[in-house]
Design a protein around this motif. Structure first.
Motif, PDB file in Angstrom:
ATOM      1  N   ASP A  18     -32.445  14.190  36.299  1.00 40.90           N
ATOM      2  CA  ASP A  18     -31.948  14.465  35.685  1.00 40.90           C
ATOM      3  C   ASP A  18     -29.922  14.993  35.760  1.00 40.90           C
ATOM      4  OD1 ASP A  18     -33.791  14.283  33.307  1.00 40.90           O
ATOM      5  OD2 ASP A  18     -33.601  16.478  33.046  1.00 40.90           O
ATOM      6  N   THR A  19     -30.120  15.533  37.056  1.00 48.19           N
ATOM      7  CA  THR A  19     -29.511  16.341  37.705  1.00 48.19           C
ATOM      8  C   THR A  19     -28.259  14.927  38.575  1.00 48.19           C
ATOM      9  OG1 THR A  19     -30.552  18.384  38.929  1.00 48.19           O
ATOM     10  CG2 THR A  19     -28.624  18.141  39.577  1.00 48.19           C
ATOM     11  N   LEU A  20     -29.109  13.944  39.175  1.00 48.46           N
ATOM     12  CA  LEU A  20     -28.093  12.890  39.928  1.00 48.46           C
ATOM     13  C   LEU A  20     -27.270  12.466  38.645  1.00 48.46           C
ATOM     14  CD1 LEU A  20     -30.690  11.119  42.203  1.00 48.46           C
ATOM     15  CD2 LEU A  20     -28.938  12.470  43.155  1.00 48.46           C
ATOM     16  N   ALA A  32     -24.467   1.811  39.049  1.00 49.83           N
ATOM     17  CA  ALA A  32     -24.292   1.773  40.140  1.00 49.83           C
ATOM     18  C   ALA A  32     -22.954   2.895  40.372  1.00 49.83           C
ATOM     19  CB  ALA A  32     -23.043   1.057  39.956  1.00 49.83           C
ATOM     20  N   ARG A  33     -23.079   3.769  40.247  1.00 48.31           N
ATOM     21  CA  ARG A  33     -22.511   5.055  41.220  1.00 48.31           C
ATOM     22  C   ARG A  33     -23.889   5.458  42.221  1.00 48.31           C
ATOM     23  NH1 ARG A  33     -19.522   7.039  36.609  1.00 48.31           N
ATOM     24  NH2 ARG A  33     -17.678   6.276  37.153  1.00 48.31           N
ATOM     25  N   LEU A  34     -24.950   5.644  41.339  1.00 46.47           N
ATOM     26  CA  LEU A  34     -25.768   6.056  42.096  1.00 46.47           C
ATOM     27  C   LEU A  34     -26.462   4.830  42.964  1.00 46.47           C
ATOM     28  CD1 LEU A  34     -28.053   6.853  38.934  1.00 46.47           C
ATOM     29  CD2 LEU A  34     -27.388   9.097  41.061  1.00 46.47           C
ATOM     30  N   ARG A  35     -26.282   3.674  43.238  1.00 41.46           N
ATOM     31  CA  ARG A  35     -26.832   3.029  44.574  1.00 41.46           C
ATOM     32  C   ARG A  35     -25.702   3.241  45.069  1.00 41.46           C
ATOM     33  NH1 ARG A  35     -25.490  -1.055  42.187  1.00 41.46           N
ATOM     34  NH2 ARG A  35     -23.369  -1.492  42.592  1.00 41.46           N
ATOM     35  N   ASP A  36     -24.563   3.885  44.679  1.00 36.40           N
ATOM     36  CA  ASP A  36     -22.976   3.474  45.404  1.00 36.40           C
ATOM     37  C   ASP A  36     -23.471   5.077  46.653  1.00 36.40           C
ATOM     38  OD1 ASP A  36     -22.809   1.431  45.488  1.00 36.40           O
ATOM     39  OD2 ASP A  36     -21.081   1.485  44.233  1.00 36.40           O
ATOM     40  N   GLY A  37     -23.722   5.717  45.750  1.00 31.96           N
ATOM     41  CA  GLY A  37     -23.506   7.573  46.012  1.00 31.96           C
ATOM     42  C   GLY A  37     -24.935   7.954  46.561  1.00 31.96           C
ATOM     43  N   THR A  38     -26.266   7.050  47.277  1.00 30.25           N
ATOM     44  CA  THR A  38     -26.666   8.019  47.742  1.00 30.25           C
ATOM     45  C   THR A  38     -27.625   6.742  48.487  1.00 30.25           C
ATOM     46  OG1 THR A  38     -28.477   7.183  45.211  1.00 30.25           O
ATOM     47  CG2 THR A  38     -27.523   9.534  45.794  1.00 30.25           C
ATOM     48  N   PRO A  96     -33.271   6.702  40.718  1.00 28.45           N
ATOM     49  CA  PRO A  96     -34.251   6.088  39.813  1.00 28.45           C
ATOM     50  C   PRO A  96     -34.135   5.067  39.139  1.00 28.45           C
ATOM     51  CG  PRO A  96     -31.986   7.927  39.230  1.00 28.45           C
ATOM     52  CD  PRO A  96     -32.299   7.857  41.267  1.00 28.45           C
ATOM     53  N   SER A  97     -35.002   4.604  38.139  1.00 23.82           N
ATOM     54  CA  SER A  97     -34.649   3.248  38.724  1.00 23.82           C
ATOM     55  C   SER A  97     -34.430   2.629  37.060  1.00 23.82           C
ATOM     56  CB  SER A  97     -36.677   2.803  38.046  1.00 23.82           C
ATOM     57  OG  SER A  97     -37.282   3.564  36.533  1.00 23.82           O
TER      58      SER A  97
END
Length: 106
Positions: free
Chosen positions: A15-17, A34-40, A46-47
């Motif tokens: 949730d926080t991510l 995409a933002r999660l892929r680039d930022g983490t 998360p899937s």
């Protein structure tokens, strides 16, 4: 090497991510991914299924709202922003405590 995509088991972390990914701009689920892929770059992300179910749950809990022109796009509500700040502060405090404990370890 890419990050594992098996998902995140901790719902609050997921949730926080997602909240953090939405803090920058109104986004749809794929833009959040995409933002999660680039930022983490390291660690688990998360899937796809987790992101979309998280967006629906956050919307139900009024932490995010759907766009009026495009209901596929989400943005943080005032409550969502306060929750994100609170969780980020708690995570920072926890990290400082861990580092302090490591400094005094024998």
């Amino acid at each position: 090497m890419s990050a594992p995509t098996a998902g995140i088991r901790d719902r609050e972390r997921c949730d926080t991510l997602v909240l953090a990914a939405l803090a920058a701009a109104h986004s749809d689920g794929y833009e959040v991914l995409a933002r999660l892929r680039d930022g983490t770059r390291r660690g688990r992300r998360p899937s796809t299924q987790q992101v979309f179910s998280t967006l629906h749950r956050l919307h139900r809990n009024r932490l995010v709202a759907r766009g009026t022109r495009d209901p596929r796009r989400y943005h943080l509500t005032a409550t969502g922003s306060r929750v994100l700040i609170s969780r980020t502060t708690a995570a920072d405090d926890f990290a400082r405590e861990l580092h302090a404990l490591q400094e005094i370890a024998p």
